[in-house]
Design a protein around this motif. Structure first.
Motif, short mmCIF file in Angstrom:
data_model
loop_
_atom_site.label_atom_id
_atom_site.label_comp_id
_atom_site.label_asym_id
_atom_site.label_seq_id
_atom_site.Cartn_x
_atom_site.Cartn_y
_atom_site.Cartn_z
N ASN A 1 -15.52 83.75 39.58
CA ASN A 1 -15.84 84.94 40.38
C ASN A 1 -14.57 85.54 40.98
N LEU B 1 -17.01 77.82 38.94
CA LEU B 1 -17.83 79.02 39.15
C LEU B 1 -17.19 79.94 40.19
N LEU C 1 -15.54 80.40 33.62
CA LEU C 1 -17.00 80.44 33.63
C LEU C 1 -17.57 79.65 32.45
N LEU D 1 -25.70 82.80 34.69
CA LEU D 1 -24.29 82.59 34.34
C LEU D 1 -23.98 83.09 32.93
N LEU E 1 -26.68 82.66 43.98
CA LEU E 1 -27.10 81.52 43.19
C LEU E 1 -28.60 81.29 43.41
N ALA F 1 -17.56 76.08 33.52
CA ALA F 1 -18.62 75.81 34.49
C ALA F 1 -19.98 75.72 33.78
N ILE F 2 -20.24 76.65 32.89
CA ILE F 2 -21.52 76.64 32.15
C ILE F 2 -21.65 75.35 31.36
N TYR G 1 -14.13 83.20 47.56
CA TYR G 1 -14.18 82.23 46.46
C TYR G 1 -13.00 81.28 46.47
#
Length: 175
Positions: free
Chosen positions: A52, A48, A67, A95, A113, A70-71, A19
């Motif tokens: 992680n 994202l 997160l 997510l 994903l 990102a959402i 990541y």
């Protein structure tokens, strides 16, 4: 059709689970293609990967915060998510489920994903095979070089860059 950097991101995200490298690759692309736009879809993917990375290291606060960002980006850009080859509704569901797990301090589990475009999937899997990395394998939680990569890298240039920026700021403050 898809930027090579995004294909490389997918390989790291779904293959070696690096990541940190996902972040590095896509950040460079974002800075070239959409610099300064903090709401860019590319920033969503970067966040994202960072979420992680934090979750895997049991940094639940950092994982939750990134997160959520990102959402928020993905939620505001359904068309861009779809153009990136992903199933929008399924991505948001997964997510949000992940966010709920993070809030419960559940252990990290590797994720896939929801890729809907077969071209993106085929190109990503092909590059995985070229790199001799298994698509969809689980993250090796015993690999400190992977899990704690940010602590093990050479930070000399980062530190020098910060010192330079600090000196510039100090010089501007005196004016």
């Amino acid at each position: 059709m898809y930027p090579k950097e995004f294909i490389e991101y997918m390989v790291h995200f779904h293959g070696d689970r690096d990541y940190f490298e996902c972040h590095e690759i896509l950040e460079e692309y974002w800075k070239r293609k959409d610099p300064g736009n903090k709401e860019s879809i590319w920033v969503g993917f970067i966040q994202l990967a960072v979420a992680n990375y934090h979750h895997r290291r049991t940094n639940f606060i950092g994982a939750k915060r990134t997160l959520e960002k990102a959402i928020s980006i993905f939620k505001s850009q359904p068309e861009a998510v779809t153009q990136a080859g992903l199933k929008y509704t399924l991505l948001l569901k997964e997510l949000n489920d992940r966010l709920s797990e993070i809030e419960k301090r559940a252990p990290y589990v590797s994720m896939l994903l929801p890729i809907q475009d077969s071209i993106l999937l085929d190109e990503s899997k092909h590059l995985c095979r070229q790199k001799e990395v298994d698509w969809g394998r689980h993250s090796d939680l015993t690999n400190d070089a992977l899990v704690h990569r940010h602590k093990l890298r050479d930070r000399t240039s980062v530190i020098a860059e910060r010192e330079y920026a600090k000196k510039l700021k100090e010089g501007n403050d005196k004016m």
